[in-house]
Scaffold this motif. Structure first.
Motif, PDB file in Angstrom:
ATOM      1  N   LEU A 119     -19.428 -58.211  32.298  1.00 40.07           N
ATOM      2  CA  LEU A 119     -18.134 -57.823  32.847  1.00 40.07           C
ATOM      3  C   LEU A 119     -18.110 -58.170  34.327  1.00 40.07           C
ATOM      4  CD1 LEU A 119     -18.034 -54.290  31.203  1.00 40.07           C
ATOM      5  CD2 LEU A 119     -16.880 -56.338  30.375  1.00 40.07           C
ATOM      6  N   GLY A 120     -17.175 -59.016  34.716  1.00 37.24           N
ATOM      7  CA  GLY A 120     -17.025 -59.393  36.110  1.00 37.24           C
ATOM      8  C   GLY A 120     -15.781 -58.754  36.685  1.00 37.24           C
ATOM      9  N   SER A 121     -15.951 -57.791  37.596  1.00 35.58           N
ATOM     10  CA  SER A 121     -14.800 -57.070  38.143  1.00 35.58           C
ATOM     11  C   SER A 121     -14.467 -57.587  39.538  1.00 35.58           C
ATOM     12  CB  SER A 121     -15.073 -55.567  38.204  1.00 35.58           C
ATOM     13  OG  SER A 121     -16.116 -55.290  39.120  1.00 35.58           O
ATOM     14  N   ASN A 122     -13.176 -57.571  39.836  1.00 34.89           N
ATOM     15  CA  ASN A 122     -12.677 -57.887  41.169  1.00 34.89           C
ATOM     16  C   ASN A 122     -11.737 -56.749  41.547  1.00 34.89           C
ATOM     17  OD1 ASN A 122     -11.697 -58.975  43.529  1.00 34.89           O
ATOM     18  ND2 ASN A 122     -11.133 -60.956  42.657  1.00 34.89           N
ATOM     19  N   THR A 123     -12.140 -55.952  42.532  1.00 36.88           N
ATOM     20  CA  THR A 123     -11.354 -54.778  42.911  1.00 36.88           C
ATOM     21  C   THR A 123     -10.653 -55.061  44.233  1.00 36.88           C
ATOM     22  OG1 THR A 123     -12.909 -53.312  41.776  1.00 36.88           O
ATOM     23  CG2 THR A 123     -11.436 -52.308  43.387  1.00 36.88           C
ATOM     24  N   ARG A 124      -9.327 -55.106  44.186  1.00 33.28           N
ATOM     25  CA  ARG A 124      -8.503 -55.452  45.340  1.00 33.28           C
ATOM     26  C   ARG A 124      -7.763 -54.215  45.850  1.00 33.28           C
ATOM     27  NH1 ARG A 124      -7.734 -59.487  41.320  1.00 33.28           N
ATOM     28  NH2 ARG A 124      -7.844 -61.649  42.065  1.00 33.28           N
ATOM     29  N   ARG A 125      -7.515 -54.188  47.146  1.00 34.12           N
ATOM     30  CA  ARG A 125      -6.593 -53.200  47.693  1.00 34.12           C
ATOM     31  C   ARG A 125      -5.265 -53.871  47.936  1.00 34.12           C
ATOM     32  NH1 ARG A 125      -5.885 -48.492  49.224  1.00 34.12           N
ATOM     33  NH2 ARG A 125      -8.074 -47.819  49.200  1.00 34.12           N
ATOM     34  N   ILE A 126      -4.204 -53.266  47.375  1.00 37.73           N
ATOM     35  CA  ILE A 126      -2.841 -53.732  47.593  1.00 37.73           C
ATOM     36  C   ILE A 126      -2.065 -52.547  48.159  1.00 37.73           C
ATOM     37  CG2 ILE A 126      -0.849 -54.915  46.600  1.00 37.73           C
ATOM     38  CD1 ILE A 126      -3.458 -56.446  46.226  1.00 37.73           C
ATOM     39  N   GLY A 127      -2.049 -52.425  49.483  1.00 31.92           N
ATOM     40  CA  GLY A 127      -1.409 -51.266  50.109  1.00 31.92           C
ATOM     41  C   GLY A 127      -2.143 -49.992  49.762  1.00 31.92           C
ATOM     42  N   ASP A 128      -1.405 -49.047  49.161  1.00 32.19           N
ATOM     43  CA  ASP A 128      -2.019 -47.774  48.766  1.00 32.19           C
ATOM     44  C   ASP A 128      -2.590 -47.820  47.352  1.00 32.19           C
ATOM     45  OD1 ASP A 128      -1.467 -46.504  51.166  1.00 32.19           O
ATOM     46  OD2 ASP A 128       0.493 -45.756  50.499  1.00 32.19           O
ATOM     47  N   LEU A 129      -2.539 -48.975  46.707  1.00 26.64           N
ATOM     48  CA  LEU A 129      -3.022 -49.118  45.337  1.00 26.64           C
ATOM     49  C   LEU A 129      -4.364 -49.844  45.315  1.00 26.64           C
ATOM     50  CD1 LEU A 129       0.336 -50.178  43.666  1.00 26.64           C
ATOM     51  CD2 LEU A 129      -0.785 -47.960  43.432  1.00 26.64           C
ATOM     52  N   VAL A 130      -5.192 -49.485  44.351  1.00 27.34           N
ATOM     53  CA  VAL A 130      -6.468 -50.164  44.112  1.00 27.34           C
ATOM     54  C   VAL A 130      -6.410 -50.775  42.711  1.00 27.34           C
ATOM     55  CG1 VAL A 130      -8.955 -49.874  43.818  1.00 27.34           C
ATOM     56  CG2 VAL A 130      -7.755 -48.635  45.637  1.00 27.34           C
ATOM     57  N   TRP A 131      -6.634 -52.076  42.660  1.00 25.69           N
ATOM     58  CA  TRP A 131      -6.498 -52.839  41.414  1.00 25.69           C
ATOM     59  C   TRP A 131      -7.886 -53.286  40.957  1.00 25.69           C
ATOM     60  CZ3 TRP A 131      -3.203 -57.995  41.096  1.00 25.69           C
ATOM     61  CH2 TRP A 131      -3.199 -58.474  39.778  1.00 25.69           C
ATOM     62  N   ILE A 132      -8.342 -52.716  39.845  1.00 24.33           N
ATOM     63  CA  ILE A 132      -9.622 -53.118  39.243  1.00 24.33           C
ATOM     64  C   ILE A 132      -9.310 -54.049  38.071  1.00 24.33           C
ATOM     65  CG2 ILE A 132     -11.761 -52.354  38.165  1.00 24.33           C
ATOM     66  CD1 ILE A 132      -9.735 -49.701  39.796  1.00 24.33           C
ATOM     67  N   ARG A 133      -9.639 -55.309  38.239  1.00 23.82           N
ATOM     68  CA  ARG A 133      -9.398 -56.304  37.192  1.00 23.82           C
ATOM     69  C   ARG A 133     -10.750 -56.749  36.642  1.00 23.82           C
ATOM     70  NH1 ARG A 133      -5.455 -59.759  35.342  1.00 23.82           N
ATOM     71  NH2 ARG A 133      -6.164 -61.803  34.601  1.00 23.82           N
ATOM     72  N   VAL A 134     -10.890 -56.766  35.319  1.00 23.16           N
ATOM     73  CA  VAL A 134     -12.183 -57.024  34.697  1.00 23.16           C
ATOM     74  C   VAL A 134     -12.069 -58.194  33.726  1.00 23.16           C
ATOM     75  CG1 VAL A 134     -14.049 -56.079  33.288  1.00 23.16           C
ATOM     76  CG2 VAL A 134     -12.838 -54.597  34.908  1.00 23.16           C
ATOM     77  N   ASN A 135     -12.849 -59.237  34.000  1.00 19.20           N
ATOM     78  CA  ASN A 135     -13.027 -60.334  33.049  1.00 19.20           C
ATOM     79  C   ASN A 135     -14.252 -60.049  32.200  1.00 19.20           C
ATOM     80  OD1 ASN A 135     -10.915 -61.464  34.432  1.00 19.20           O
ATOM     81  ND2 ASN A 135     -11.974 -63.359  34.972  1.00 19.20           N
ATOM     82  N   GLU A 136     -14.200 -60.471  30.944  1.00 15.39           N
ATOM     83  CA  GLU A 136     -15.234 -60.053  29.990  1.00 15.39           C
ATOM     84  C   GLU A 136     -15.737 -61.234  29.172  1.00 15.39           C
ATOM     85  OE1 GLU A 136     -15.720 -56.448  26.819  1.00 15.39           O
ATOM     86  OE2 GLU A 136     -13.714 -57.293  27.083  1.00 15.39           O
ATOM     87  N   LEU A 137     -17.044 -61.278  29.008  1.00 19.78           N
ATOM     88  CA  LEU A 137     -17.690 -62.261  28.132  1.00 19.78           C
ATOM     89  C   LEU A 137     -18.681 -61.533  27.247  1.00 19.78           C
ATOM     90  CD1 LEU A 137     -18.722 -65.067  27.188  1.00 19.78           C
ATOM     91  CD2 LEU A 137     -20.130 -65.134  29.268  1.00 19.78           C
ATOM     92  N   VAL A 138     -18.544 -61.721  25.943  1.00 23.21           N
ATOM     93  CA  VAL A 138     -19.556 -61.266  25.001  1.00 23.21           C
ATOM     94  C   VAL A 138     -20.200 -62.525  24.425  1.00 23.21           C
ATOM     95  CG1 VAL A 138     -20.067 -59.943  22.928  1.00 23.21           C
ATOM     96  CG2 VAL A 138     -18.239 -59.178  24.459  1.00 23.21           C
ATOM     97  N   LEU A 139     -21.477 -62.692  24.693  1.00 21.70           N
ATOM     98  CA  LEU A 139     -22.157 -63.913  24.258  1.00 21.70           C
ATOM     99  C   LEU A 139     -22.168 -64.033  22.740  1.00 21.70           C
ATOM    100  CD1 LEU A 139     -25.234 -63.974  26.663  1.00 21.70           C
ATOM    101  CD2 LEU A 139     -23.029 -65.111  26.922  1.00 21.70           C
ATOM    102  N   PRO A 140     -22.038 -65.303  22.270  1.00 23.93           N
ATOM    103  CA  PRO A 140     -22.109 -66.493  23.102  1.00 23.93           C
ATOM    104  C   PRO A 140     -20.791 -66.987  23.681  1.00 23.93           C
ATOM    105  CG  PRO A 140     -22.089 -67.124  20.798  1.00 23.93           C
ATOM    106  CD  PRO A 140     -22.103 -65.612  20.821  1.00 23.93           C
TER     107      PRO A 140
END
Length: 456
Positions: free
Chosen positions: A237-258
């Motif tokens: 799971l590769g997460s990128n957590t951004r701040r957008i003003g007063d909001l926090v955005w946790i976006r998660v990309n997912e890979l289940v091998l293979p």
């Protein structure tokens, strides 16, 4: 001081250019890239189920397909059963692409031999009936065939040894409530690893899909947040957590091998409003056609927790998959490249010797390392693990968008975002044993409670 020379009135530097020094031939990663018969990665991939075609691609006539370097024939009997068999008839090697689909199987055009979907030779017309050479041959020879499962508009196949065939994997995203799924296919003219890499590269969204090509998904994706990789067995799971003003955005990309992949939504979540455990824009597999070509077979997911129903079209699926529609001129692709241009531009097989991986490539490095371990263990006789799945439950997945109202607290905001990511993900991991019909509701309630209380 830089040494200069003058040529035709132009001042040219004599040093700094490195083109000549960089002309050595760079090799690709044979262990990961080659997927044909008897190759190392090919053997690994043949231990898993893969989608090989859309159901809509199988009509009254046989369909030629190529998967893992094998030329195969996909057909449907007139009774409705699907078969996936080797291309050539074992009699005189005629192509079954010209065969006739009948009630019990497929009949070769050349001498009329009839084959069942499992490869059994049912008839050898023209040969003497009763005991004799034809009967002996039917008892000992079979047409190469593979087991298939037809599910929700996709056809899956298992191309490995039958005594090692795993259970068909059932992911929780197959059952997300109030989601409309649309099967789609996208073809890439490059090696499968190049396509797969992108799912574990959350930073590319900020550049390729935002700053370089203009906003292809949402304005807020320009922000580069705090990155984190979670490795959980075969799941990355590769997460990128951004701040957008007063909001926090946790976006998660997912890979289940293979090769099973998910991400957040392409268009529903944009960082401007709260969103709780929104699910993936696609449920997707990256399948090698051969070493130089890859097909993505997937469902695009539409609904409040997927993407807007406005995108439920072929063009919408292309936008979700690549950021741009597929059929564009070369100039358009140069001006607004999408995923296809980025990965195909590396060449048919990217030369990994020429890469310079950075900390932001940690997800790519980790998943490649894991695949390599699986390949080498298989070569030593150890069968690869399968996604963990109890008999009474679907495989839990985490490709998502979660957006919470969490204003800055006055301290180090980067540390704060990292801590938010940990809390949100651990909260979700703790629900794996809960029944699917209450798990998502429970996660959403916990996220809202966390949003209200904040970090303690």
């Amino acid at each position: 001081m830089t040494e200069m020379t003058t040529i035709s009135g132009q001042n040219i530097k004599r040093s700094g250019y490195s083109g000549y020094d960089c002309t050595r031939v760079l090799d690709y990663d044979h262990e990961l890239a080659e997927t044909g018969v008897a190759t190392k990665a090919g053997e690994l991939l043949r231990r898993y189920w893969h989608p090989v075609a859309l159901t809509s691609e199988v009509g009254e006539l046989p369909t030629e397909i190529r998967v893992l370097g094998e030329d195969l024939i996909l057909f449907r009997t007139t009774a409705g059963e699907i078969g996936l068999v080797h291309r050539h008839c074992p009699h005189r090697r005629a192509s079954l692409a010209y065969g006739r689909c009948e009630e019990n199987g497929i009949r070769c055009c050349y001498h009329g031999w009839l084959f069942a979907p499992d490869g059994e030779i049912l008839e050898t017309p023209g040969e003497a009936p009763g005991p004799g050479p034809a009967a002996d041959l039917r008892a000992r020879v079979r047409l190469g065939a593979y087991p298939v499962v037809e599910y929700a508009g996709l056809i899956f196949a298992y191309l490995g040894p039958t005594d090692r065939m795993p259970d068909f994997p059932h992911y929780d995203s197959f059952e997300t409530p109030d989601i409309t799924r649309r099967p789609y296919r996208a073809d890439y003219h490059c090696n499968w690893i190049q396509v797969l890499d992108a799912i574990m590269d959350p930073v590319h969204t900020s550049f390729l899909h935002s700053l370089n090509s203009g906003v292809q998904f949402s304005e807020a994706m320009k922000e580069i947040g705090e990155l984190r990789v979670f490795e959980r067995g075969l799941q990355f799971l590769g997460s990128n957590t951004r701040r957008i003003g007063d909001l926090v955005w946790i976006r998660v990309n997912e890979l289940v091998l293979p090769n099973f992949t998910q991400a957040g939504s392409a268009f529903t979540a944009d960082g401007t409003r709260a969103h709780y455990f929104g699910r993936s824009s696609f449920t997707r597999w990256v399948v090698p056609v051969d070493d130089h070509n890859t097909m993505v077979l997937a469902w695009a997911n539409f609904g409040e927790r997927g993407d807007p129903h406005d995108y439920n079209s072929q063009e919408g699926c292309e936008l979700i998959e690549q950021g741009e529609i597929i059929d564009r001129s070369y100039e358009e692709r140069q001006r607004r490249p999408g995923d296809a241009e980025a990965v195909e531009g590396m060449g048919p097989i990217s030369a990994h010797q020429g890469e310079n991986l950075m900390p932001t490539d940690r997800g790519v490095s980790l998943y490649r390392r894991k695949i390599r371990k699986l390949i080498r263990k298989l070569a030593q006789g150890e069968e690869p693990a399968q996604p963990w799945q109890a008999s009474d439950r679907a495989i839990r997945t985490y490709g998502q968008d979660t957006i919470l109202y969490l204003p800055k607290n006055g301290g180090d905001d980067r540390k704060y975002l990292k801590k938010v990511t940990e809390v949100v993900m651990e909260m979700q991991f703790a629900t794996e044993d809960k029944p699917l019909d209450i798990r998502d509701t429970y996660i959403i309630a916990k996220l809202k409670q966390f949003e209200k209380e904040g970090l303690t």
